[in-house]
Design a protein around this motif. Structure first.
Motif, short mmCIF file in Angstrom:
data_model
loop_
_atom_site.label_atom_id
_atom_site.label_comp_id
_atom_site.label_asym_id
_atom_site.label_seq_id
_atom_site.Cartn_x
_atom_site.Cartn_y
_atom_site.Cartn_z
N GLY A 74 0.79 -1.22 0.00
CA GLY A 74 0.00 0.00 0.00
C GLY A 74 0.82 1.27 0.00
N GLU A 75 2.13 1.18 0.07
CA GLU A 75 3.02 2.34 0.05
C GLU A 75 3.92 2.28 -1.18
N GLU A 76 4.09 3.42 -1.83
CA GLU A 76 4.93 3.45 -3.02
C GLU A 76 6.41 3.41 -2.67
N GLU A 77 7.15 2.64 -3.45
CA GLU A 77 8.61 2.70 -3.41
C GLU A 77 9.08 3.61 -4.54
N ALA A 78 10.33 4.03 -4.46
CA ALA A 78 10.94 4.84 -5.52
C ALA A 78 12.06 4.04 -6.17
N ILE A 93 20.17 0.29 -10.49
CA ILE A 93 18.81 0.53 -10.01
C ILE A 93 18.85 0.59 -8.49
N ASN A 94 18.40 1.70 -7.94
CA ASN A 94 18.32 1.84 -6.49
C ASN A 94 16.87 1.90 -6.06
N VAL A 95 16.52 1.15 -5.02
CA VAL A 95 15.16 1.14 -4.48
C VAL A 95 15.16 1.88 -3.15
N LEU A 96 14.22 2.81 -3.01
CA LEU A 96 14.11 3.58 -1.77
C LEU A 96 12.70 3.42 -1.21
N ARG A 104 14.63 6.45 2.29
CA ARG A 104 15.84 5.74 2.69
C ARG A 104 16.17 4.69 1.63
N SER A 105 17.42 4.64 1.20
CA SER A 105 17.86 3.64 0.23
C SER A 105 17.92 2.28 0.91
N VAL A 106 17.27 1.26 0.29
CA VAL A 106 17.23 -0.06 0.91
C VAL A 106 17.85 -1.16 0.03
N TYR A 151 10.15 -7.39 -6.26
CA TYR A 151 10.62 -6.72 -5.06
C TYR A 151 9.78 -7.16 -3.87
N GLN A 152 10.38 -7.86 -2.95
CA GLN A 152 9.72 -8.30 -1.71
C GLN A 152 10.74 -8.29 -0.57
N ASP A 153 10.26 -7.96 0.63
CA ASP A 153 11.10 -7.96 1.83
C ASP A 153 12.35 -7.10 1.64
N SER A 154 12.15 -5.94 1.00
CA SER A 154 13.23 -4.97 0.78
C SER A 154 14.39 -5.54 -0.04
N ARG A 155 14.08 -6.48 -0.92
CA ARG A 155 15.11 -7.09 -1.75
C ARG A 155 14.61 -7.20 -3.19
N LEU A 156 15.47 -6.84 -4.13
CA LEU A 156 15.16 -6.91 -5.56
C LEU A 156 15.72 -8.21 -6.13
#
Length: 434
Positions: A74-78, A93-96, A104-106, A151-156
């Motif tokens: 329900g929340e957008e990532e960047a 590719i950076n996911v925040l 925050r970069s994750v 992308y799941q559990d803060s991992r690509l």
């Protein structure tokens, strides 16, 4: 303004940075929104400031900043596309994620190339969130690589990678799939494949062969046939430089190529060969995708091939044949087209007056009428250039595109047998290309 798709001979490849595009031809730097600036600050807090943002060359997402709910929470990532300063570096590719209102970069991952062709989003069968696909540009179009990410559990996670010529997200139904035009490097054979997930694995669920006569694939779009079937319209360039079309429809759980079947001796591509790269689309807005077919302008039948001029007939496939729905006079150089009324039949011709940069529509020799009777003229003028503006007092300005201005002359009618274009008919028939 009506739209018509036209491929320009030069494909613009954009590889960007924060203040200027990599091709260094922007008049002013792209400005970042407040949210993009916050994301950029969070990214450089991890990577340092010596990075350049990268702009995809094509597709619906042309920004290095892309926002989407990837994991379904329900929340957008960047997503941010960038590369470290220095030549030869691949795009990363950076996911925040947002935490208590701050980005925050994750996660960070390297791509396969220094150029991104496109980015797309889709929900394959069984996906928890939204998967995304990145097309990576290589030295040759046929060597391009696409990667499907989850992308799941803060991992690509890289779910699947392969070569491609064209990619398309296929929507409709309970989930999406991925259509891929792919060429075999060893056999020079091409195929259209539909990819989906089965038991967590990305697999080919449908596949059909494409004609080997296509040298470069230019466009892949999803549409509808005349009988209402979901279909893929594939425009490509042949070795002689002409554009031709293949149509592949979905019947049940199979793909059927309506244009090419070597076992049945079927090859309808030849009939769609055209000298200009005009693409399939729903030209009349009826929900059916039409195929552009080149047809001679009446009166040019006996001219040498190099002097012939053509209309574009918009067709559909019915019972293994192309059926014409409408015709257009298409001026790709100046950026407009004119829909030919059905009532004209073949009683007209068109010639080009080079001295005035003008196309002259004339009544063709029918029923004793003079073939020299002019009933319409379309002239293109350039702003700041007065060389062909003489005599415009009898013309009406009908629009502009960039530095070009369009004018029309409409003749009156003295006989019911004469072709007559009223102002309302002209307005309904004339369209400027986007």
């Amino acid at each position: 303004m009506k739209k018509l798709l036209l491929l320009l001979p030069l494909v613009l490849m954009l590889g960007g940075c924060l203040l200027e595009a990599d091709v260094e031809n922007l008049m002013s730097p792209p400005k970042l929104s407040r949210e993009q600036m916050d994301v950029y600050a969070a990214l450089t807090a991890v990577t340092g400031s010596k990075i350049k943002l990268h702009y995809p060359a094509g597709g619906d997402y042309r920004s290095p900043f892309i926002f989407c709910d990837l994991d379904g929470d329900g929340e957008e990532e960047a997503l941010v596309l960038y590369y470290p300063e220095g030549s030869g570096a691949n795009v990363r590719i950076n996911v925040l994620e947002q935490e208590t209102g701050a980005w925050r970069s994750v996660y960070d991952i390297s791509g396969y190339s220094s150029q991104v062709e496109s980015v797309g989003f889709l929900s394959l069968s069984g996906a928890v969130g939204t998967d995304f696909v990145v097309g990576w540009q290589m030295y040759s179009l046929d060597d391009n690589i696409f990667t499907l990410y989850e992308y799941q559990d803060s991992r690509l996670t890289d779910l699947y990678s392969d070569g491609f010529s064209r990619l398309l997200t296929v929507s409709g139904g309970s989930h999406d799939s991925l259509a891929v035009v792919q060429r075999s490097r060893t056999m020079k054979q091409a195929a259209l494949r539909l990819l989906d997930r089965e038991e967590g694995e990305v697999v080919t669920v449908m596949e059909t062969a494409l004609s080997p006569d296509t040298e470069t694939y230019l466009q892949l779009v999803q549409g509808k046939t005349q009988e209402g079937l979901t279909a893929f319209f594939i425009d490509g360039q042949r070795s002689d430089g002409k554009t031709a079309t293949q149509v592949v429809c979905i019947r049940g759980r199979e793909l059927q190529n309506l244009s090419y079947d070597p076992e049945e001796g079927l090859d309808l591509m030849v009939a769609t060969q055209r000298s200009e790269a005009i693409f399939c689309q729903d030209i009349d807005g009826d929900g059916v995708t039409e195929i552009p077919v080149q047809t001679l302008i009446p009166g040019y039948e006996d001219y040498p091939e190099e002097e012939q001029r053509f209309l574009v007939s918009w067709c559909v496939i019915e019972e293994g044949r192309y059926q014409e729905k409408s015709r257009t006079f298409f001026n790709s150089r100046d950026g407009y087209y004119f829909l030919i009324p059905e009532t004209w039949g073949d009683q007209f011709t068109i010639y080009y007056d080079e001295s005035l940069d003008e196309y002259v529509f004339m009544q063709h020799l029918v029923g004793g009428l003079s073939k020299n009777r002019t009933f319409m003229k379309l002239r293109t003028c350039r702003q700041g250039d007065d060389r062909n503006r003489a005599g415009l007092e009898n013309y009406a300005r009908v629009g502009a595109r960039g530095m070009r201005e369009y004018y029309v002359y409409l003749a009156g009618r003295q006989d019911e047998a004469e072709i007559y274009v009223s102002k309302s008919l002209f307005n309904a028939s004339f369209s400027i290309l986007d």
